[in-house]
Design an enzyme around this catalytic site. Structure first.
Site, PDB file in Angstrom:
ATOM      1  CG  HIS A 194      -1.730  -1.296   1.271  1.00 30.79           C
ATOM      2  ND1 HIS A 194      -2.716  -1.660   0.381  1.00 30.79           N
ATOM      3  CD2 HIS A 194      -1.612  -2.346   2.139  1.00 30.79           C
ATOM      4  CE1 HIS A 194      -3.179  -2.857   0.704  1.00 30.79           C
ATOM      5  NE2 HIS A 194      -2.522  -3.297   1.757  1.00 30.79           N
ATOM      6  CD  GLU A 237      -1.974  -3.695   5.083  1.00 32.10           C
ATOM      7  OE1 GLU A 237      -1.470  -4.674   4.518  1.00 32.10           O
ATOM      8  OE2 GLU A 237      -3.174  -3.364   4.939  1.00 32.10           O
ATOM      9  CG  HIS A 294       0.529  -6.827   2.480  1.00 29.41           C
ATOM     10  ND1 HIS A 294      -0.256  -5.835   1.934  1.00 29.41           N
ATOM     11  CD2 HIS A 294       1.298  -7.299   1.456  1.00 29.41           C
ATOM     12  CE1 HIS A 294       0.023  -5.704   0.653  1.00 29.41           C
ATOM     13  NE2 HIS A 294       0.961  -6.583   0.329  1.00 29.41           N
ATOM     14  CD  GLU A 349      -1.906  -9.879   4.796  1.00 27.58           C
ATOM     15  OE1 GLU A 349      -1.805  -9.017   5.698  1.00 27.58           O
ATOM     16  OE2 GLU A 349      -2.431  -9.675   3.701  1.00 27.58           O
TER      17      GLU A 349
END
Length: 326
Positions: A116, A153, A208, A290
């Site tokens: 992101h 995030e 992430h 993650e």
């Protein structure tokens, strides 16, 4: 949430060594979840609400992950999820073009993809446009998730990426970031893959943190499924990516003390997906990680702790080093 088959990595996972002996982690709960909270089904490691190619979990899913988690408790939950600790050590942020040090990774190229971009929310039209991932289309990018207290995030992933870069460079690797927080938005998932491909990376990882339901905890590493369509053909990278993912997962457990996800991966810390453009379009070994669930208070306390983020970077770096030097 719809799910895809995991595939088999057990021959790989069983080769990871934690200390002088191989340690196996018993399979945990197999949940479904892991969807982005209010973010849609973008190419961000989160499970889409409905994926056309999804299926029930495969019975051939790996059942164990070598780790020290069964012997070591989680990091104490003393950090407040209110945001990063002001006393946390700042990551050593060496420039990406710094000369490589002597070390076990000298001559290797590692691509680090911070998930992101903190400015994505300011460019909704741009990030929502559809891009071709070979087997279909996805959003260019998404905003990502955040903790209940607002720690994004995108901020987390860039911080861990900087820490990871410093460690890998100290071991001699050339590190290429897909972005360094210096773009107005994105890059799109297609460009993230292209950056790694053009760099001829020996390994790539996308960083992430998840946005699942409270009580769903732990990390998981996402591996590319074997897909072919349009510009996507993952056949050459499926096996080396499994090896990379297993190495990263095993070392992440060992260094951070965090347990594999209790809602994705059947306790193995590994999941296989064919709907992520960053994996589908990669021509080099690549995985997503993650690192935890930002919507769970206990995981958020870790993710917002600078000391823990340093451990996370160390665990990821050790996994990449094992893969490239093993």
């Amino acid at each position: 949430m719809a799910r895809v088959s995991h595939g088999s990595v057990s021959p790989i996972a069983r080769r990871i060594v934690a200390g002088p002996a191989v340690v196996f982690l018993a399979a945990g709960l197999a949940g479904c979840g892991g969807g982005t909270v209010g973010m849609g089904g973008g190419d961000d490691g989160k499970k889409p609400v409905a994926a056309a190619s999804s299926s029930s979990p495969s019975s051939s899913s790996p059942s164990s992950l070598p780790s020290s988690a069964s012997a070591a408790p989680r990091t104490p939950q003393s950090a407040s999820p209110a945001g990063p600790k002001s006393s946390a050590p700042a990551p050593v942020d060496a420039p990406s073009d710094a000369p490589a040090a002597d070390g076990p990774l000298r001559g290797k190229v590692v691509v680090v993809d911070p998930g992101h971009n903190i400015h994505n929310a300011e460019h909704s039209a741009e990030i929502n446009r559809q891009v071709d991932i070979g087997t279909g289309s996805k959003e260019c990018d998404t905003t990502g998730t955040e903790t209940n207290s607002g720690y994004a995030e995108a901020t987390f992933s860039l911080d861990v990426a900087h820490r990871l870069r410093a460690i890998l460079q100290s071991r001699g690797a050339k590190v290429v970031l897909t972005h360094d927080g210096d773009r107005p938005y994105g890059p799109c998932v297609t460009e993230r893959a292209e950056i790694g491909n053009k760099a001829h990376g020996d390994a790539a990882i996308s960083i992430h943190a998840d946005g699942a339901e409270p009580g769903q905890r732990g990390f998981h590493v996402i591996l590319p499924a074997k897909v072919r369509g349009g510009a996507a053909d993952t056949a050459p990278i499926v096996e080396p990516s499994k090896e990379l993912g297993a190495r990263v997962a095993g070392n992440f457990v060992k260094v951070t003390g965090s347990a594999p996800s209790n809602y994705i991966g059947h306790g193995t810390g590994l999941d296989t997906r064919g709907d992520l453009g960053g994996l589908n379009l990669s021509t080099i070994p690549k995985v997503f990680i993650e690192c935890g669930n930002m919507r769970d208070a206990q995981d958020a306390a870790l993710l917002t702790d600078g000391d823990w983020r340093e451990k996370a970077a160390q665990g990821i770096a050790n996994g990449i080093t094992d893969f490239l030097h093993g």
